[in-house]
Design an enzyme around this catalytic site. Sequence first.
Site, PDB file in Angstrom:
ATOM      1  N   HIS A 161      -5.076 -20.626  11.690  1.00 50.60           N
ATOM      2  CA  HIS A 161      -6.540 -21.217  11.346  1.00 50.60           C
ATOM      3  C   HIS A 161      -7.152 -20.144  10.659  1.00 50.60           C
ATOM      4  CE1 HIS A 161     -10.479 -22.999  11.437  1.00 50.60           C
ATOM      5  NE2 HIS A 161     -11.005 -21.730  11.881  1.00 50.60           N
TER       6      HIS A 161
ATOM      7  N   ASP B  37      -2.778   8.002  -2.871  1.00 49.01           N
ATOM      8  CA  ASP B  37      -4.022   8.725  -3.044  1.00 49.01           C
ATOM      9  C   ASP B  37      -4.417   9.457  -1.751  1.00 49.01           C
ATOM     10  OD1 ASP B  37      -6.288   5.965  -2.123  1.00 49.01           O
ATOM     11  OD2 ASP B  37      -4.090   6.466  -1.403  1.00 49.01           O
TER      12      ASP B  37
ATOM     13  N   CYS C 127      -6.212 -27.367   8.639  1.00 54.43           N
ATOM     14  CA  CYS C 127      -4.933 -26.656   9.164  1.00 54.43           C
ATOM     15  C   CYS C 127      -4.191 -27.206  10.429  1.00 54.43           C
ATOM     16  CB  CYS C 127      -5.332 -24.983   9.854  1.00 54.43           C
ATOM     17  SG  CYS C 127      -6.056 -24.824  11.140  1.00 54.43           S
TER      18      CYS C 127
ATOM     19  N   CYS D 135      -6.233 -27.230  13.687  1.00 59.28           N
ATOM     20  CA  CYS D 135      -7.311 -28.099  13.766  1.00 59.28           C
ATOM     21  C   CYS D 135      -7.052 -29.713  13.823  1.00 59.28           C
ATOM     22  CB  CYS D 135      -8.260 -27.715  12.542  1.00 59.28           C
ATOM     23  SG  CYS D 135      -9.333 -26.266  12.808  1.00 59.28           S
TER      24      CYS D 135
ATOM     25  N   CYS E 247     -11.658 -28.528   8.779  1.00 59.56           N
ATOM     26  CA  CYS E 247     -10.392 -27.858   8.535  1.00 59.56           C
ATOM     27  C   CYS E 247      -9.012 -28.502   8.567  1.00 59.56           C
ATOM     28  CB  CYS E 247     -10.329 -26.718   9.395  1.00 59.56           C
ATOM     29  SG  CYS E 247      -9.013 -25.554   9.120  1.00 59.56           S
TER      30      CYS E 247
ATOM     31  N   GLY F 159       0.641   4.095   1.658  1.00 62.92           N
ATOM     32  CA  GLY F 159       1.009   4.863   2.835  1.00 62.92           C
ATOM     33  C   GLY F 159       0.008   5.865   2.987  1.00 62.92           C
TER      34      GLY F 159
ATOM     35  N   ASP G  51       0.819  -0.965  -0.061  1.00 64.67           N
ATOM     36  CA  ASP G  51       0.151   0.031   0.012  1.00 64.67           C
ATOM     37  C   ASP G  51       0.834   1.254   0.087  1.00 64.67           C
ATOM     38  OD1 ASP G  51      -2.338   1.640   2.597  1.00 64.67           O
ATOM     39  OD2 ASP G  51      -2.243   1.554   0.198  1.00 64.67           O
TER      40      ASP G  51
ATOM     41  N   GLY H 256     -11.094   3.970  -0.562  1.00 67.55           N
ATOM     42  CA  GLY H 256     -11.861   5.111   0.160  1.00 67.55           C
ATOM     43  C   GLY H 256     -13.339   4.491   0.871  1.00 67.55           C
TER      44      GLY H 256
ATOM     45  N   ASP I  60      -8.326  -7.396   0.707  1.00 71.20           N
ATOM     46  CA  ASP I  60      -7.287  -7.464   1.854  1.00 71.20           C
ATOM     47  C   ASP I  60      -7.880  -6.995   3.223  1.00 71.20           C
ATOM     48  OD1 ASP I  60      -6.894  -4.263   1.049  1.00 71.20           O
ATOM     49  OD2 ASP I  60      -5.977  -4.662   3.090  1.00 71.20           O
TER      50      ASP I  60
END
Lengths: 283, 396
Positions: B342, B154, B314, B317, B312, B102, B100, B224, B274
């Site tokens: 997880h 921006d 992972c 789990c 799951c 900043g 990003d 925004g 994100d």
Amino acid sequence: MKFSLRSVSQRGGRLATISELGRHGDKTVTTPMCLVFTQAGTIPHLTNDMVQKLGKHAYPVHLPLPLLLESHEILQKYSNGIGDFLALKHHLLYLSVQDSTIRPPEGFNEKSFVSLWGRSGRLNVDVDKFMSVQEAFKPDWYQALCDSDAGKVGSRKRAHKSVERTLAYLDRCLEKHKESEVLRHSCIFGSIEGGSVAEERELSAKETAKRPVAGFVLEGLDTNGPLDSVLPLCENGKKEIIQSILNELPDEKPRILHGPLDPANILAAVELGIDIFDSTYLF
Amino acid sequence: MSAPVNHSALTLKVLAECSVTKARACQLSLPHSVVDTPVFMPVGTQGSLKGITPEQLENSGCQIMLGNTYHLGSNPGAELFDKVGGLHKFMGWKRNLLTDSGGFQMVSLVALSEVTEEGVRFSNPYDAKDMLLTPEKSIEIQNSIGADIIMQLDDVVSSTISGPRVEEAMGRSIRWLDRCIEAHKKTKTQNLFAIIQGGLDSRLRTICLNEMSKRNVPGFAIGGLSGGEDKNDFWKMVTLSTDFLPKHKPRYLMGVGFPVDLVVCSALGCDMFDCVYPTRTARFGTALIPTGKLDLKKKGCAEDFRPIDENCSCSTCRQFTRAYLHTIVTKETVASILLTIHNIQYQMDLMRSIKEAIIQDKYPEFVNDFMQKQFPTRNYPEWTVDALASVNIKLS
């Protein structure tokens, strides 16, 4: 458990192999050895996949009881033991009575129980509760209940009490251990108490050596702070304290010394004849 | 005759388009690896996801993660990245990175910042030094960091304000985009994305969309939003933007979000997302599950010997019970790590199932199924009903 001395150096250091580790089949460990410290059942900051990268160094795990005690009832319901609960069942699990990173205040042990300090405060543990915990947790090795509060430096009376009580606890733990089906493959360690009073320490060592324990834990040396009475271990006066204890103990059983020892002190302790350490120095 | 050589650092291949909604499943080829979209990008602000190693992140299937220029620019700083050869090397991450600009810190740290046409002046709370972040400076730092996708600087205003400041920010963002394009030195290895602004005003958004899509950038972000505004306004701005933006370039909806938001906004035609939510909520003891959230601190977990989610895969789990996690959550650092692992896996699995549903052209069924699990009493939030209806999904 079988402790086989492979060599003893002139200055007192020993190399040994420990085999017959109960549920671990053919696995063996060699001493001098370091136990990996845990806090509430986790190795601080490391998840198991990261722990695996430490390989065999992370195999023997130290579980101090105080922060795990609150899980006693849960473990009883869980019924598969603490190793399974913590996803550490492939590790050698040793359960100690106290947590050497928590300095318990003096004066809270009574005749029939010991105070352990958990997250929500003080918990009183007598032999019945203690052995019930061992049966729920099912560790590989455990330290028998002991009173390590030796009182003020020089206080003979309190030091003697800690020796007497610890022996009484040990005898009752041994009785219950013998009767326990669940703890058949577990090994029980006896603790040497006596604080700063030489005669009491020798008495404790002599008497504990008579019991059928798998090994010994040197306790009660935190008179002012962690191992304050014996550090630095290379100094005269300090090392004699350890030496006098070890003189009374049989060679063919391992000796554990808990507490934050830096590398120099570990080397000095090895030369005196200590076999097993923990990694609390890192914390 | 040989095919023209493609110099671009990004290619987007649309694999499938939903026949009902605006959703699409694509393959986004970036310098370090291919990314399947729709994609969720976890946020590792200072160059790492708090407590997680790059190896653990790789194991979850994550192909792209975020770093933040403001934080990395002040610590360790662009000079160090130049010496080391970029953030990928510095943190040991072999896959893609997005930074990003900043700009968002202008909102999150608004008390510490001041905006002019030149740039944003920040006073650093850690060492009391001032930093003037201009479009040129932001691109310079991002060029040093070396991420596969970089964002224009921006002029961001909070989505909850209105008035002339919003139009000012939108206009300035266009001018700053041009300055960023001019300043960008590594077009062959780093993709500069434009960020559409305009607040919650469709007139302003449309102006911005018109202008920015004239610029030849490899991708567009919708900025925004996701700042606490009314969700009923939020979705309208999202769908307006995806209606307008070119189909052959990726659409990145910044700061989104919760699982429900991801499912709905994928239907509206967004490709990339994100959010700090899954990782942050993990550190506070909350796990994400198909029916919503599981608070591991609650007493009900104390004797629950099931894993967080039985389906799951992972490592958390596979090894641990809710009962065990309850004993350490918020108390031992390992708990943060286990829950983060997880929650990241949950997000990765969610995005994969979104993608598969789009490819099989079964996205409306998927959405209905997902929403019913999240809202078993069918008390769907009004905005989700309206947003999905706008793309022909009727929630039952």
